[in-house]
Motif scaffolding. Sequence first.
Motif, mmCIF file in Angstrom:
data_model
loop_
_atom_site.group_PDB
_atom_site.id
_atom_site.type_symbol
_atom_site.label_atom_id
_atom_site.label_comp_id
_atom_site.label_asym_id
_atom_site.label_seq_id
_atom_site.Cartn_x
_atom_site.Cartn_y
_atom_site.Cartn_z
ATOM 1 N N VAL A 143 0.881 -1.443 -0.035
ATOM 2 C CA VAL A 143 -0.088 0.055 -0.071
ATOM 3 C C VAL A 143 0.690 1.269 -0.121
ATOM 4 O O VAL A 143 0.845 2.205 -0.690
ATOM 5 N N TYR A 144 1.782 1.222 0.693
ATOM 6 C CA TYR A 144 2.786 2.425 0.793
ATOM 7 C C TYR A 144 3.490 2.614 -0.493
ATOM 8 O O TYR A 144 3.769 3.671 -0.876
ATOM 9 N N LEU A 145 3.979 1.577 -1.212
ATOM 10 C CA LEU A 145 4.544 1.548 -2.502
ATOM 11 C C LEU A 145 3.522 2.228 -3.463
ATOM 12 O O LEU A 145 3.931 2.901 -4.371
ATOM 13 N N LEU A 146 2.547 1.849 -3.688
ATOM 14 C CA LEU A 146 1.274 2.256 -4.430
ATOM 15 C C LEU A 146 0.976 3.932 -4.118
ATOM 16 O O LEU A 146 1.015 4.539 -4.753
ATOM 17 N N GLU A 147 1.029 4.176 -2.761
ATOM 18 C CA GLU A 147 0.969 5.653 -2.378
ATOM 19 C C GLU A 147 2.129 6.489 -2.856
ATOM 20 O O GLU A 147 1.949 7.631 -3.390
ATOM 21 N N ALA A 148 3.443 5.945 -2.945
ATOM 22 C CA ALA A 148 4.479 6.430 -3.133
ATOM 23 C C ALA A 148 4.355 6.750 -4.791
ATOM 24 O O ALA A 148 4.853 7.652 -5.301
ATOM 25 N N GLU A 149 3.897 5.695 -5.568
ATOM 26 C CA GLU A 149 3.827 6.125 -7.054
ATOM 27 C C GLU A 149 2.957 7.040 -7.231
ATOM 28 O O GLU A 149 3.143 7.891 -8.292
ATOM 29 N N GLN A 150 1.792 6.948 -6.741
ATOM 30 C CA GLN A 150 0.924 8.082 -6.792
ATOM 31 C C GLN A 150 1.287 9.464 -6.469
ATOM 32 O O GLN A 150 1.059 10.472 -7.203
ATOM 33 N N GLU A 151 2.138 9.453 -5.526
ATOM 34 C CA GLU A 151 2.523 10.987 -5.075
ATOM 35 C C GLU A 151 3.820 11.239 -6.128
ATOM 36 O O GLU A 151 4.030 12.308 -6.211
ATOM 37 N N LYS A 152 4.535 10.288 -6.616
ATOM 38 C CA LYS A 152 5.846 10.580 -7.591
ATOM 39 C C LYS A 152 4.805 11.165 -8.796
ATOM 40 O O LYS A 152 5.532 12.315 -9.483
ATOM 41 N N ALA A 153 3.810 10.667 -9.394
ATOM 42 C CA ALA A 153 3.007 11.115 -10.428
ATOM 43 C C ALA A 153 2.668 12.692 -10.025
ATOM 44 O O ALA A 153 2.474 13.659 -10.933
ATOM 45 N N ASN A 154 2.266 12.873 -8.672
ATOM 46 C CA ASN A 154 1.737 14.242 -8.430
ATOM 47 C C ASN A 154 2.770 15.145 -8.601
ATOM 48 O O ASN A 154 2.327 16.335 -9.106
ATOM 49 N N LEU A 155 3.714 14.886 -8.008
ATOM 50 C CA LEU A 155 4.901 15.833 -7.951
ATOM 51 C C LEU A 155 5.427 16.085 -9.380
ATOM 52 O O LEU A 155 5.891 17.252 -9.771
ATOM 53 N N ALA A 156 5.253 15.100 -10.372
ATOM 54 C CA ALA A 156 5.640 15.490 -11.751
ATOM 55 C C ALA A 156 4.520 16.298 -12.298
ATOM 56 O O ALA A 156 4.972 17.211 -13.036
ATOM 57 N N PHE A 157 3.604 16.078 -11.903
ATOM 58 C CA PHE A 157 2.348 17.095 -12.231
ATOM 59 C C PHE A 157 2.521 18.660 -11.841
ATOM 60 O O PHE A 157 2.612 19.776 -12.476
ATOM 61 N N ILE A 158 2.824 18.649 -10.639
ATOM 62 C CA ILE A 158 3.080 19.915 -9.928
ATOM 63 C C ILE A 158 4.516 20.697 -10.306
ATOM 64 O O ILE A 158 4.484 21.802 -10.639
ATOM 65 N N LYS A 159 5.610 19.989 -10.971
ATOM 66 C CA LYS A 159 6.628 20.322 -11.373
ATOM 67 C C LYS A 159 6.343 21.018 -12.666
ATOM 68 O O LYS A 159 7.040 22.215 -12.875
ATOM 69 N N ASN A 160 5.622 20.563 -13.515
ATOM 70 C CA ASN A 160 4.985 21.229 -14.748
ATOM 71 C C ASN A 160 3.899 22.129 -14.684
ATOM 72 O O ASN A 160 3.587 22.715 -15.803
ATOM 73 N N LEU A 161 3.442 22.474 -13.308
ATOM 74 C CA LEU A 161 2.096 23.228 -13.349
ATOM 75 C C LEU A 161 2.518 24.602 -13.520
ATOM 76 O O LEU A 161 3.257 25.449 -13.118
ATOM 77 N N PRO A 162 1.556 25.376 -14.438
ATOM 78 C CA PRO A 162 1.945 26.814 -14.782
ATOM 79 C C PRO A 162 1.452 27.291 -13.280
ATOM 80 O O PRO A 162 0.400 27.107 -12.635
ATOM 81 N N SER A 163 2.429 28.332 -13.055
ATOM 82 C CA SER A 163 2.284 29.080 -11.667
ATOM 83 C C SER A 163 1.246 30.701 -12.001
ATOM 84 O O SER A 163 0.950 31.079 -11.011
ATOM 85 N N PHE A 164 1.386 30.849 -13.115
ATOM 86 C CA PHE A 164 0.549 32.279 -13.318
ATOM 87 C C PHE A 164 1.139 33.580 -12.602
ATOM 88 O O PHE A 164 0.569 34.223 -11.981
ATOM 89 N N GLY A 165 2.415 33.341 -11.991
ATOM 90 C CA GLY A 165 3.118 34.404 -11.293
ATOM 91 C C GLY A 165 2.980 34.051 -9.996
ATOM 92 O O GLY A 165 3.370 34.856 -8.873
ATOM 93 N N PHE A 166 2.241 32.857 -9.533
ATOM 94 C CA PHE A 166 2.134 32.496 -7.942
ATOM 95 C C PHE A 166 3.279 31.476 -7.691
ATOM 96 O O PHE A 166 2.868 30.541 -7.099
ATOM 97 N N ASP A 167 4.488 31.626 -8.041
ATOM 98 C CA ASP A 167 5.513 30.591 -7.693
ATOM 99 C C ASP A 167 5.673 30.414 -6.575
ATOM 100 O O ASP A 167 6.006 29.120 -6.025
ATOM 101 N N ASN A 168 5.619 31.296 -5.426
ATOM 102 C CA ASN A 168 5.655 31.176 -4.119
ATOM 103 C C ASN A 168 4.500 30.207 -3.431
ATOM 104 O O ASN A 168 4.760 29.343 -2.542
ATOM 105 N N LEU A 169 3.379 30.216 -4.058
ATOM 106 C CA LEU A 169 2.277 29.459 -3.624
ATOM 107 C C LEU A 169 2.332 28.000 -4.033
ATOM 108 O O LEU A 169 2.163 27.188 -3.216
ATOM 109 N N VAL A 170 3.124 27.746 -5.346
ATOM 110 C CA VAL A 170 3.368 26.293 -5.673
ATOM 111 C C VAL A 170 4.580 25.746 -4.627
ATOM 112 O O VAL A 170 4.381 24.738 -4.061
#
Length: 267
Positions: free
Chosen positions: A49-76
Amino acid sequence: MLDMSYLLSLTKLLTPVLALVCTGGITTLQLTKITEIQAQTEVTKPTTVYLLEAEQEKANLAFIKNLPSFGFDNLVADWTFLRFLQYFGEKDARQQIGYALTPKYFEIFVDRDPKFTQPYKFMSPATSIFAGRPDQSVTLTEKGLKSLSPEISPDAYSLWVSKASDELLFLGDNQAARSSYLKAAQWARDSADPEAKRIGAIVTKTAEFLKDNPDSKNARISAWLMVLNSAPDEETRQRSISEIQALGGQVSVTEQNILKIQFPEED
């Protein structure tokens, strides 16, 4: 009468910004709720279960890394740091599957808000000590330092200290560590931070140890002392004390509850 084309243009401009702000707010509330639930229920999950959660979080971080900030980098960056604290604080999960995602949080944070120095004090030791990637800790800290100065942030010298500790204790690059300690001392002299003078004197002495004796135990003890002084968690503090004692240093606590370090007579 209002210009409808102007309103439509304004709506298009504000929609992604509002979406980002709302997402950040919702995420913060979710993290708070998760923390409350975890505090109430201490249930160890299966490793799978922890391994599955880690894979999901890895995908989340990849999404956040490429998320447009629209000038709100500090919020990200803040959002990422909150997620890191949540990840790091899940002790059962970390004990079973480790801290491998730590550098990914650190990378996003440095890319988005390198001038905010406090999170480095959590993410750098977590990356080098717990994730076992001091090389990435050095690289990311060095990248962040390019956006900093003593004028921008009075405690920025502490990042040079952290970088030097990684170089000395984990990478074995004593000359790079000495260079970083000297830079830390220079920034400390130019800093308005009340602690700067004391830390500057210690790192200057450590640089002298390395100049006279590249394999100096006293230099390594000083480095662990710096880690100990800035450690955000008890596990890192205990690791630091154990390393100091293994090098021949003696650790004691004064009546004022202040740690006192005695260096070995022979270096």
